[in-house]
Design a protein around this motif. Structure first.
Motif, PDB file in Angstrom:
ATOM      1  N   LYS A  95    -149.576-112.861 -47.298  1.00  0.00           N
ATOM      2  CA  LYS A  95    -149.744-114.018 -46.411  1.00  0.00           C
ATOM      3  C   LYS A  95    -149.589-113.649 -44.930  1.00  0.00           C
ATOM      4  CE  LYS A  95    -147.856-117.916 -44.334  1.00  0.00           C
ATOM      5  NZ  LYS A  95    -146.729-118.163 -43.481  1.00  0.00           N
ATOM      6  N   ILE A 123    -142.897-117.947 -47.122  1.00  0.00           N
ATOM      7  CA  ILE A 123    -142.992-119.402 -46.956  1.00  0.00           C
ATOM      8  C   ILE A 123    -144.329-119.737 -46.323  1.00  0.00           C
ATOM      9  CG2 ILE A 123    -141.836-119.440 -44.681  1.00  0.00           C
ATOM     10  CD1 ILE A 123    -140.478-122.105 -45.757  1.00  0.00           C
ATOM     11  N   ASP A 124    -144.928-120.814 -46.771  1.00  0.00           N
ATOM     12  CA  ASP A 124    -146.256-121.159 -46.259  1.00  0.00           C
ATOM     13  C   ASP A 124    -146.480-122.659 -46.313  1.00  0.00           C
ATOM     14  OD1 ASP A 124    -148.857-121.040 -45.409  1.00  0.00           O
ATOM     15  OD2 ASP A 124    -149.679-120.458 -47.351  1.00  0.00           O
ATOM     16  N   ARG A 125    -146.657-123.248 -45.177  1.00  0.00           N
ATOM     17  CA  ARG A 125    -147.157-124.619 -45.055  1.00  0.00           C
ATOM     18  C   ARG A 125    -147.521-124.806 -43.586  1.00  0.00           C
ATOM     19  NH1 ARG A 125    -144.730-130.152 -47.877  1.00  0.00           N
ATOM     20  NH2 ARG A 125    -146.822-130.834 -48.391  1.00  0.00           N
ATOM     21  N   ILE A 126    -148.778-124.998 -43.287  1.00  0.00           N
ATOM     22  CA  ILE A 126    -149.185-125.163 -41.890  1.00  0.00           C
ATOM     23  C   ILE A 126    -148.591-126.485 -41.396  1.00  0.00           C
ATOM     24  CG2 ILE A 126    -151.120-125.442 -40.292  1.00  0.00           C
ATOM     25  CD1 ILE A 126    -152.794-123.665 -42.213  1.00  0.00           C
ATOM     26  N   LYS A 152    -145.580-111.397 -32.706  1.00  0.00           N
ATOM     27  CA  LYS A 152    -146.256-111.550 -34.001  1.00  0.00           C
ATOM     28  C   LYS A 152    -147.208-110.396 -34.291  1.00  0.00           C
ATOM     29  CE  LYS A 152    -145.953-116.547 -33.614  1.00  0.00           C
ATOM     30  NZ  LYS A 152    -146.622-117.760 -33.165  1.00  0.00           N
ATOM     31  N   ARG A 157    -149.985-123.732 -30.061  1.00  0.00           N
ATOM     32  CA  ARG A 157    -148.784-123.546 -30.898  1.00  0.00           C
ATOM     33  C   ARG A 157    -148.797-122.152 -31.510  1.00  0.00           C
ATOM     34  NH1 ARG A 157    -146.901-123.685 -36.397  1.00  0.00           N
ATOM     35  NH2 ARG A 157    -149.000-123.920 -37.226  1.00  0.00           N
ATOM     36  N   ILE A 158    -149.949-121.778 -32.043  1.00  0.00           N
ATOM     37  CA  ILE A 158    -149.992-120.502 -32.772  1.00  0.00           C
ATOM     38  C   ILE A 158    -149.915-119.324 -31.809  1.00  0.00           C
ATOM     39  CG2 ILE A 158    -151.530-119.122 -34.246  1.00  0.00           C
ATOM     40  CD1 ILE A 158    -152.154-122.020 -35.489  1.00  0.00           C
ATOM     41  N   GLU A 173    -139.066-115.486 -35.011  1.00  0.00           N
ATOM     42  CA  GLU A 173    -138.817-114.027 -34.999  1.00  0.00           C
ATOM     43  C   GLU A 173    -137.756-113.648 -33.961  1.00  0.00           C
ATOM     44  OE1 GLU A 173    -141.771-115.536 -35.047  1.00  0.00           O
ATOM     45  OE2 GLU A 173    -143.305-114.322 -36.022  1.00  0.00           O
ATOM     46  N   HIS A 204    -154.901-116.749 -38.300  1.00  0.00           N
ATOM     47  CA  HIS A 204    -154.403-117.777 -37.385  1.00  0.00           C
ATOM     48  C   HIS A 204    -154.365-117.246 -35.949  1.00  0.00           C
ATOM     49  CE1 HIS A 204    -151.866-121.366 -39.011  1.00  0.00           C
ATOM     50  NE2 HIS A 204    -153.120-121.662 -38.844  1.00  0.00           N
ATOM     51  N   LEU A 207    -153.353-114.940 -44.057  1.00  0.00           N
ATOM     52  CA  LEU A 207    -153.239-116.191 -43.303  1.00  0.00           C
ATOM     53  C   LEU A 207    -152.899-115.950 -41.832  1.00  0.00           C
ATOM     54  CD1 LEU A 207    -151.771-119.600 -44.412  1.00  0.00           C
ATOM     55  CD2 LEU A 207    -151.531-118.819 -42.093  1.00  0.00           C
ATOM     56  N   ASN A 208    -151.716-115.393 -41.576  1.00  0.00           N
ATOM     57  CA  ASN A 208    -151.260-115.356 -40.181  1.00  0.00           C
ATOM     58  C   ASN A 208    -152.130-114.504 -39.248  1.00  0.00           C
ATOM     59  OD1 ASN A 208    -148.577-115.855 -41.988  1.00  0.00           O
ATOM     60  ND2 ASN A 208    -148.623-117.103 -40.163  1.00  0.00           N
ATOM     61  N   ASN A 246    -141.419-116.097 -40.792  1.00  0.00           N
ATOM     62  CA  ASN A 246    -142.712-115.452 -41.063  1.00  0.00           C
ATOM     63  C   ASN A 246    -142.761-113.987 -40.710  1.00  0.00           C
ATOM     64  OD1 ASN A 246    -144.615-117.241 -41.989  1.00  0.00           O
ATOM     65  ND2 ASN A 246    -145.137-118.012 -39.956  1.00  0.00           N
ATOM     66  N   ARG A 253    -148.535-109.123 -37.825  1.00  0.00           N
ATOM     67  CA  ARG A 253    -149.845-109.642 -38.240  1.00  0.00           C
ATOM     68  C   ARG A 253    -150.934-108.563 -38.257  1.00  0.00           C
ATOM     69  NH1 ARG A 253    -149.525-116.044 -36.487  1.00  0.00           N
ATOM     70  NH2 ARG A 253    -147.414-116.250 -37.298  1.00  0.00           N
TER      71      ARG A 253
HETATM   72  O1  LIG Z   1    -144.734-120.228 -37.013  1.00  0.00           O
HETATM   73  P1  LIG Z   1    -145.108-119.035 -36.199  1.00  0.00           P
HETATM   74  O2  LIG Z   1    -144.900-119.295 -34.743  1.00  0.00           O
HETATM   75  O3  LIG Z   1    -144.523-117.756 -36.696  1.00  0.00           O
HETATM   76  O4  LIG Z   1    -146.689-118.848 -36.357  1.00  0.00           O
HETATM   77  C1  LIG Z   1    -147.619-119.861 -36.068  1.00  0.00           C
HETATM   78  C2  LIG Z   1    -148.484-120.146 -37.290  1.00  0.00           C
HETATM   79  O5  LIG Z   1    -149.343-119.040 -37.529  1.00  0.00           O
HETATM   80  C3  LIG Z   1    -147.643-120.387 -38.521  1.00  0.00           C
HETATM   81  O6  LIG Z   1    -146.656-121.339 -38.236  1.00  0.00           O
HETATM   82  C4  LIG Z   1    -148.470-120.886 -39.709  1.00  0.00           C
HETATM   83  O7  LIG Z   1    -148.820-122.224 -39.504  1.00  0.00           O
HETATM   84  C5  LIG Z   1    -147.689-120.753 -40.964  1.00  0.00           C
HETATM   85  O8  LIG Z   1    -147.291-119.436 -41.156  1.00  0.00           O
HETATM   86  C6  LIG Z   1    -148.412-121.276 -42.172  1.00  0.00           C
HETATM   87  O9  LIG Z   1    -147.598-121.122 -43.282  1.00  0.00           O
END
Ligand SMILES: O=P(O)(O)OC[C@@H](O)[C@@H](O)[C@H](O)[C@H](O)CO
Ligand SMILES: NC(=O)c1ccc[n+]([C@@H]2O[C@H](COP(=O)([O-])OP(=O)(O)OC[C@H]3O[C@@H](n4cnc5c(N)ncnc54)[C@H](O)[C@@H]3O)[C@@H](O)[C@H]2O)c1
Length: 549
Positions: free
Chosen positions: A321, A242-245, A409, A401-402, A141, A330, A326-327, A196, A413
């Motif tokens: 998403k 886009i989405d993939r952890i 965010k 990480r998150i 971001e 998270h 999801l986010n 994201n 979010r």
């Molecule tokens: O990537 P960020 O830093 O925007 O957020 C951390 C996670 O929430 C994110 O990477 C998720 O893993 C992802 O959005 C899954 O598709």
């Protein structure tokens, strides 16, 4: 033992899917016929974009690869791309415990942008090529910021003064490269943000046009360049989801690869703190949805599993998403995970109080404001996040990480959902328990209170639920938040009035929540939860249980 620089025949002894194309021929073809450039050579690129480029090559849909460029941290290219012949190993850690490796060799060329040197000239030549069809971007971001309060940010200002020939920031460099394309013949191109946040394409377009306008005001570019950027039949900025952890590369995966005979298993920490490796570790599930707005054409991305759809569908999928399904979950889990000292994301969701928190956040507070994108079911998507994806113990993802950049965010979010409740007013929205209004929200204020509770501390150190100190993940606004909270400490029985006064400037900050939360029922709830969370140590479970009963 195998290395990425080995001939592919060496990989017979290693369990990995191999590229089904001639890598040398692909690179020669790309040099003449580039169609795709990606900015942001981080882990998500390795786990999503590069594998898509590989599938398109494997299927014979294209003969060129993807070209990657890195502006913020060019060391990534020197340390994690060039020594490995720009190849990587994508490791998919499935929820059934099985593992699938793919040797990804679709990166044709990798450019690190530090100055307008020979490397820059190579990238500029790609942008002058009429065949280039699209650019994708994963730069976080923060990477899109150009100005604050109307003035260029400190690291952007020298590029505004110096003009396009000095631009090396992500937004500056991309604007300068589009200027090269404009001068070469005003060729069309699609510029696809795959970061994201909601309406990512709109924000990307606004940032590029803002940069160009700053240069126009200084006489570096003319109105004709601004017109080119404003014409979406020339330069489009499609929306995407886009989405993939994809966690940072984990030592557990590196060790497993080493034991299996893959020698390029070093984890690299660059000077700018990017965690990268010659391998990526990711989950099985993935989605990429892009608005079909490619003025210079595109390959059949659908054949590689990408959804290409109209603007409303993409916007609905993305909001589903990133703002509800999801986010936000998270960030809730990561915040309480940091507070409770959990080291992995699967541990956080195994805590029954945290499961309850995200179930309420998703099913009760989020889903009612979701517009169904129709290409997949939001409820089923949410179920998979809660029951399958986050609990996958094989995914080495961490609350730390998150938690990175949480302040950046929060508007996406939670702010978007809050705005929908604000807009619904007293009539509310139809939820599973009847009409519900701002007053009925519990999970969102719990997350905000949990975040503020975690931040109580100094010097970018926060305080865990048990009273111990924790190093907070990097976030550009931590010091500012800690300054507001400095009168509070854990275990000193701060009064509710003192908590309210400390958090008032935070709750009124519309850049955080999209709305002024003071004088709303939420501010009372957040202050009450925070008062109890900070009252003594080891309060988090009791506060969660009580609020969610
Ligand atoms: O990537 P960020 O830093 O925007 O957020 C951390 C996670 O929430 C994110 O990477 C998720 O893993 C992802 O959005 C899954 O598709
Ligand atoms: N990792 C995931 O699970 C995931 C999933 C979906 C979307 N995303 C999106 O992708 C982004 C990148 O994720 P990642 O996993 O590749 O992270 P990463 O840490 O592996 O890489 C981050 C990338 O962003 C660049 N970057 C960081 N700060 C920048 C700045 N100020 N200006 C320009 N570039 C900057 C880095 O140089 C690097 O290329 C996320 O912020 C998010 O928006 C990530």
């Amino acid at each position: 033992m195998v290395h990425l620089t080995d001939d592919l025949t060496a990989f017979k002894s290693f369990d990995a899917a191999l590229p089904a194309f001639d890598v040398t021929a692909m690179r020669a073809h790309t040099a003449e016929h580039p169609y795709w450039v990606h900015f942001g050579a981080g882990n998500l690129f390795r786990a999503v974009h590069a594998p898509i480029a590989q599938t398109l090559l494997n299927e014979g849909e294209v003969a060129s690869g993807v070209i990657v460029a890195e502006t913020f941290d060019a060391d990534i290219i020197d340390e994690a791309y060039k020594p490995y012949d720009n190849k990587s190993l994508n490791v998919v850690l499935k929820s059934d415990g099985s593992i699938e490796n793919t040797l990804v060799a679709s990166v044709a060329e990798a450019f690190g942008v530090r100055a307008h040197d020979a490397e820059w000239d190579g990238l500029a030549a790609v942008f002058r090529n009429p065949e280039l069809q699209f650019v994708t971007v994963t730069i976080t971001e923060k990477g899109y910021a150009v100005t604050r309060d109307g003035a260029p940010l400190p690291w952007i200002a020298p590029e505004v003064e110096g003009g396009p020939d000095t631009a090396v920031s992500a937004m500056g460099a991309i604007t300068a490269l589009l200027l090269e394309r404009f001068k070469a013949g005003a060729y069309p191109i699609a510029m696809v943000s795959t970061d994201n946040f909601s309406q990512n394409g709109d924000r990307f377009g606004a940032a590029i046009r803002e940069f160009a306008a700053l240069w126009a005001a200084k006489g570096f570019v003319g109105q004709d360049f601004l017109d080119y950027l404003a014409d979406d039949t020339k330069v489009s900025f499609p929306l995407s989801m886009i989405d993939r952890i994809t966690p940072n590369p984990a030592q557990s995966v590196a060790d497993m690869l080493g034991e299996a005979g893959f020698e390029d298993n070093q984890i690299i920490h660059t000077a700018k703190r990017t965690n990268i490796a010659p391998f990526s570790n990711t989950e099985e599930t993935w989605y990429l949805v892009i608005e079909d707005k490619f003025p210079n054409g595109r390959p059949a991305l659908e054949k590689a599993g990408v959804y290409v759809a109209d603007r409303d569908t993409v916007n609905d999928a993305d909001e589903m998403k990133v703002t509800t399904c999801l986010n936000p979950l998270h960030t809730a889990l990561a915040t309480y995970g940091m507070l409770l000292g959990y080291l992995s994301m699967s541990e956080t969701i195994a805590d029954p109080d945290l499961t309850k928190l995200v179930e309420r956040l998703g099913y009760v507070e989020g889903l009612p404001v979701v517009t169904d994108p129709k290409i997949f079911s939001p409820k089923e998507f949410l179920r998979q996040v809660i029951e399958v994806r986050v609990p996958n113990p094989n995914i080495p993802d961490t609350p730390a990480r998150i938690s990175t950049d949480t302040s950046q965010k929060i508007p996406v979010r939670y702010g978007v959902t809050l705005s929908k409740y604000f807009a619904a007013g007293d009539a509310g929205v139809a939820g599973p328990e009847g009409q519900q209004t701002l007053d009925d929200l519990v999970a969102i204020p719990l997350v905000i209170a949990g975040w503020l509770r975690l931040l109580i501390g100094t010097d970018c150190k926060g305080t865990r639920d048990d009273g111990t100190e924790v190093t907070l993940s990097p976030d550009p606004r931590i010091s500012e938040m800690q300054e507001h909270l400095k009168g509070l400490s854990v275990g000193s029985h701060c009064s509710n009035a003192a908590v309210k006064a400390a958090i008032a400037p935070i709750l009124s900050d519309t850049t955080l929540f999209g709305n002024d939360l003071t004088n709303t029922p939420l501010s009372t709830k957040i202050a009450d939860y925070l008062t109890r969370l900070a009252d003594s140590t080891n309060t988090a479970h009791a506060v969660l249980k009580d609020a969610l009963k």
